[in-house]
Scaffold this motif. Structure first.
Motif, PDB file in Angstrom:
ATOM      1  N   GLY A 229       0.818  -1.202   0.000  1.00 32.68           N
ATOM      2  CA  GLY A 229       0.000   0.000   0.000  1.00 32.68           C
ATOM      3  C   GLY A 229       0.854   1.255   0.000  1.00 32.68           C
ATOM      4  O   GLY A 229       2.086   1.183  -0.046  1.00 32.68           O
ATOM      5  N   PRO A 230       0.222   2.427   0.044  1.00 33.67           N
ATOM      6  CA  PRO A 230       0.971   3.692   0.139  1.00 33.67           C
ATOM      7  C   PRO A 230       1.535   3.847   1.548  1.00 33.67           C
ATOM      8  O   PRO A 230       0.958   4.505   2.413  1.00 33.67           O
ATOM      9  CB  PRO A 230      -0.088   4.751  -0.177  1.00 33.67           C
ATOM     10  CG  PRO A 230      -1.385   4.122   0.193  1.00 33.67           C
ATOM     11  CD  PRO A 230      -1.225   2.651  -0.068  1.00 33.67           C
ATOM     12  N   VAL A 231       2.682   3.226   1.780  1.00 37.51           N
ATOM     13  CA  VAL A 231       3.244   3.135   3.131  1.00 37.51           C
ATOM     14  C   VAL A 231       3.543   4.503   3.736  1.00 37.51           C
ATOM     15  O   VAL A 231       3.607   4.665   4.955  1.00 37.51           O
ATOM     16  CB  VAL A 231       4.513   2.258   3.138  1.00 37.51           C
ATOM     17  CG1 VAL A 231       4.191   0.839   2.701  1.00 37.51           C
ATOM     18  CG2 VAL A 231       5.593   2.861   2.243  1.00 37.51           C
ATOM     19  N   GLY A 232       3.745   5.496   2.867  1.00 37.43           N
ATOM     20  CA  GLY A 232       4.019   6.841   3.373  1.00 37.43           C
ATOM     21  C   GLY A 232       2.823   7.528   3.985  1.00 37.43           C
ATOM     22  O   GLY A 232       2.963   8.607   4.574  1.00 37.43           O
ATOM     23  N   CYS A 233       1.641   6.915   3.861  1.00 40.32           N
ATOM     24  CA  CYS A 233       0.424   7.505   4.419  1.00 40.32           C
ATOM     25  C   CYS A 233       0.012   6.889   5.752  1.00 40.32           C
ATOM     26  O   CYS A 233      -1.005   7.293   6.325  1.00 40.32           O
ATOM     27  CB  CYS A 233      -0.731   7.380   3.428  1.00 40.32           C
ATOM     28  SG  CYS A 233      -0.563   8.426   1.962  1.00 40.32           S
ATOM     29  N   CYS A 234       0.761   5.911   6.238  1.00 44.40           N
ATOM     30  CA  CYS A 234       0.423   5.376   7.560  1.00 44.40           C
ATOM     31  C   CYS A 234       0.781   6.435   8.605  1.00 44.40           C
ATOM     32  O   CYS A 234       1.662   7.275   8.378  1.00 44.40           O
ATOM     33  CB  CYS A 234       1.141   4.061   7.823  1.00 44.40           C
ATOM     34  SG  CYS A 234       2.923   4.168   7.939  1.00 44.40           S
ATOM     35  N   PRO A 235       0.109   6.456   9.741  1.00 43.77           N
ATOM     36  CA  PRO A 235       0.316   7.518  10.736  1.00 43.77           C
ATOM     37  C   PRO A 235       1.776   7.749  11.119  1.00 43.77           C
ATOM     38  O   PRO A 235       2.214   8.892  11.276  1.00 43.77           O
ATOM     39  CB  PRO A 235      -0.506   7.024  11.932  1.00 43.77           C
ATOM     40  CG  PRO A 235      -1.605   6.225  11.316  1.00 43.77           C
ATOM     41  CD  PRO A 235      -0.972   5.526  10.143  1.00 43.77           C
ATOM     42  N   ALA A 236       2.551   6.668  11.237  1.00 44.88           N
ATOM     43  CA  ALA A 236       3.941   6.789  11.673  1.00 44.88           C
ATOM     44  C   ALA A 236       4.819   7.490  10.650  1.00 44.88           C
ATOM     45  O   ALA A 236       5.894   8.011  11.000  1.00 44.88           O
ATOM     46  CB  ALA A 236       4.516   5.414  11.989  1.00 44.88           C
ATOM     47  N   SER A 239       4.116  13.487   7.905  1.00 47.91           N
ATOM     48  CA  SER A 239       4.925  14.619   8.373  1.00 47.91           C
ATOM     49  C   SER A 239       4.234  15.340   9.525  1.00 47.91           C
ATOM     50  O   SER A 239       3.107  15.007   9.907  1.00 47.91           O
ATOM     51  CB  SER A 239       5.142  15.605   7.223  1.00 47.91           C
ATOM     52  OG  SER A 239       3.913  16.236   6.892  1.00 47.91           O
ATOM     53  N   LYS A 240       4.905  16.351  10.064  1.00 49.58           N
ATOM     54  CA  LYS A 240       4.348  17.130  11.166  1.00 49.58           C
ATOM     55  C   LYS A 240       3.106  17.902  10.745  1.00 49.58           C
ATOM     56  O   LYS A 240       2.321  18.351  11.596  1.00 49.58           O
ATOM     57  CB  LYS A 240       5.402  18.082  11.718  1.00 49.58           C
ATOM     58  CG  LYS A 240       6.579  17.376  12.376  1.00 49.58           C
ATOM     59  CD  LYS A 240       7.596  18.376  12.908  1.00 49.58           C
ATOM     60  CE  LYS A 240       8.757  17.668  13.587  1.00 49.58           C
ATOM     61  NZ  LYS A 240       9.783  18.616  14.096  1.00 49.58           N
ATOM     62  N   THR A 241       2.939  18.048   9.444  1.00 44.29           N
ATOM     63  CA  THR A 241       1.740  18.729   8.938  1.00 44.29           C
ATOM     64  C   THR A 241       0.670  17.735   8.498  1.00 44.29           C
ATOM     65  O   THR A 241      -0.380  18.123   7.987  1.00 44.29           O
ATOM     66  CB  THR A 241       2.101  19.633   7.745  1.00 44.29           C
ATOM     67  OG1 THR A 241       2.728  18.844   6.724  1.00 44.29           O
ATOM     68  CG2 THR A 241       3.056  20.733   8.189  1.00 44.29           C
ATOM     69  N   LYS A 299      -5.949   9.681   8.883  1.00 42.41           N
ATOM     70  CA  LYS A 299      -4.592  10.111   9.212  1.00 42.41           C
ATOM     71  C   LYS A 299      -4.130   9.580  10.565  1.00 42.41           C
ATOM     72  O   LYS A 299      -3.011   9.061  10.686  1.00 42.41           O
ATOM     73  CB  LYS A 299      -4.502  11.638   9.208  1.00 42.41           C
ATOM     74  CG  LYS A 299      -4.656  12.269   7.832  1.00 42.41           C
ATOM     75  CD  LYS A 299      -4.439  13.778   7.897  1.00 42.41           C
ATOM     76  CE  LYS A 299      -4.536  14.407   6.513  1.00 42.41           C
ATOM     77  NZ  LYS A 299      -4.295  15.874   6.567  1.00 42.41           N
ATOM     78  N   ALA A 300      -4.955   9.725  11.568  1.00 46.94           N
ATOM     79  CA  ALA A 300      -4.571   9.341  12.935  1.00 46.94           C
ATOM     80  C   ALA A 300      -4.870   7.874  13.200  1.00 46.94           C
ATOM     81  O   ALA A 300      -5.836   7.302  12.684  1.00 46.94           O
ATOM     82  CB  ALA A 300      -5.303  10.213  13.947  1.00 46.94           C
ATOM     83  N   ALA A 301      -4.020   7.263  14.022  1.00 48.55           N
ATOM     84  CA  ALA A 301      -4.267   5.903  14.478  1.00 48.55           C
ATOM     85  C   ALA A 301      -5.354   5.900  15.539  1.00 48.55           C
ATOM     86  O   ALA A 301      -5.536   6.887  16.264  1.00 48.55           O
ATOM     87  CB  ALA A 301      -2.986   5.293  15.038  1.00 48.55           C
ATOM     88  N   CYS A 302      -6.068   4.815  15.642  1.00 47.85           N
ATOM     89  CA  CYS A 302      -7.082   4.679  16.690  1.00 47.85           C
ATOM     90  C   CYS A 302      -6.404   4.514  18.041  1.00 47.85           C
ATOM     91  O   CYS A 302      -6.815   5.114  19.027  1.00 47.85           O
ATOM     92  CB  CYS A 302      -7.970   3.476  16.397  1.00 47.85           C
ATOM     93  SG  CYS A 302      -9.094   3.026  17.735  1.00 47.85           S
ATOM     94  N   CYS A 303      -5.348   3.706  18.089  1.00 47.18           N
ATOM     95  CA  CYS A 303      -4.689   3.368  19.356  1.00 47.18           C
ATOM     96  C   CYS A 303      -3.249   3.861  19.363  1.00 47.18           C
ATOM     97  O   CYS A 303      -2.465   3.556  18.449  1.00 47.18           O
ATOM     98  CB  CYS A 303      -4.727   1.859  19.576  1.00 47.18           C
ATOM     99  SG  CYS A 303      -4.028   1.316  21.145  1.00 47.18           S
TER     100      CYS A 303
END
Length: 365
Positions: A229-236, A239-241, A299-303
């Motif tokens: 998948g688009p690994v750059g879009c996982c929460p971790a 970027s800061k923005t 964008k944000a993780a649940c946990c």
């Protein structure tokens, strides 16, 4: 004397057991076009192998993982509930393929376990050996394929060579791996100096090709291949923005496109049937139009804790969202159960992301 007449030697007993098992498998195969699922991959498909790696820190056998699993307990799945391996098994009417390491552990004396399928997937695993260094221990693909060779040898002992080959030819062989290799490139300045992104992707593909050829040589004829998948879009990795890491995404897309082309070449060369799934495309679509998939947060993780809940993993001390269904990501790297379910729905019955066929068609061949 009567007892002596009724006694059976160990050799005779094993022969009788093998015959009964062969008949059972033949009957099972007649009832289903997919007698088993053999799984190779990373944490996206891991159903508990890493629980048995004593020094590994890539584990999910603690709360809040598993909060929505039927048992309400953590199982080693990097998810709030089920993952794609579970949902795919349900689609073909099989139980989830158990972790390989659970079947060979000293406490498990069950015989014939491999016949129903087995999962070698391991959190932190990559195509390359060493991509698990950050987590200290996992089962890289080389080791997973080595274990598969042992499974195939045991199946031949149990069923006989011909029956074992027929069984493996009908079974699904699922492969989802590569994300950790992309992360490895992003995190290593030395690797980036040594290889351009294109060179690195080429090495990923050539190495994976060797593994797929070996799996085929051992008996596999039906493959389910998933791109990354688009690994750059996982929460971790945002970027800061909150923006996606586009270098990670571009490498992942190059790999997935290359993998799709490679499978087209392998089909006539090896005489296999396969379904390739464009994981990148559907993930990207979910990120861009979340509401159409039932999500409010992509964008944000649940946990977790910190910015986007991605500064601290989903540990027992972390907080978690009350409605997991509206989150795309469970933790800083992994999808929620809801996302996994959507992926498998498209993987099995869809057409927009599957080439040259979906899995439903593949199992009917």
């Amino acid at each position: 004397m009567a007892m002596e007449a009724c006694s059976v030697s160990p050799t005779t007993f094993f022969t009788i057991f093998s015959i009964i098992l062969s008949v059972f498998i033949a009957f099972s195969d007649a009832q289903s076009t997919v007698p088993a699922i053999y799984i190779f991959g990373d944490s996206l498909l891991d159903v508990g192998n890493n629980n048995y790696l004593t020094v590994s820190v890539a584990k999910a056998n603690f709360p809040h993982n598993g909060i929505d699993f039927p048992t309400k307990k953590a199982t080693g799945r990097f998810s709030n509930g089920k993952n794609s391996a579970d949902f795919l098994a349900e689609k073909v009417g099989l139980p989830t393929s158990p972790p390989y390491l659970s079947l060979v552990s000293k406490s498990n004396k069950q015989k014939g376990s491999f016949v129903a399928g087995v999962s070698f997937a391991s959190g932190g695993a990559g195509i390359f050996n060493g991509t698990d260094d950050e987590y200290r221990q996992s089962l890289p693909l080389t080791k997973q394929v080595g274990y598969y060779a042992q499974v195939c040898a045991e199946l031949q002992q149990q069923l006989g060579t011909q029956a074992a080959q027929a069984h493996l030819a009908k079974s699904l062989h699922v492969v989802l791996i590569g994300s950790n290799d992309v992360f490895g490139y992003l995190d290593s300045s030395n690797t980036q100096k040594q290889y351009t992104p294109d060179q690195y992707v080429s090495l990923m593909l050539s190495t994976l090709k060797q593994h797929l050829q070996r799996i085929h040589s051992l008996g596999a004829r039906k493959f389910v291949i998933l791109g990354t998948g688009p690994v750059g879009c996982c929460p971790a990795r945002r970027s800061k923005t909150g923006d996606c890491n586009e270098l990670g995404n571009s490498i992942s897309l190059k790999y997935s496109d290359g993998l799709k082309s490679m499978m087209q070449q392998l089909k006539p060369a090896l005489g296999i049937n396969y379904s390739f799934f464009e994981t990148y495309s559907i993930f990207r679509n979910i990120v861009q139009t979340p509401s159409s998939y039932g999500f409010n947060e992509t964008k944000a993780a649940c946990c977790g804790l910190g910015y986007l809940n991605a500064k601290v993993p989903c540990l027992p001390v972390a907080s978690y969202c009350s409605n997991r269904r509206d989150h795309m990501f469970w933790d800083l790297f992994h999808p929620t159960e809801a996302t996994h379910k959507i992926l498998v729905e498209h993987l099995f019955e869809g057409s927009a992301y599957s080439f040259p066929m979906n899995v439903k068609k593949l199992v009917s061949l």
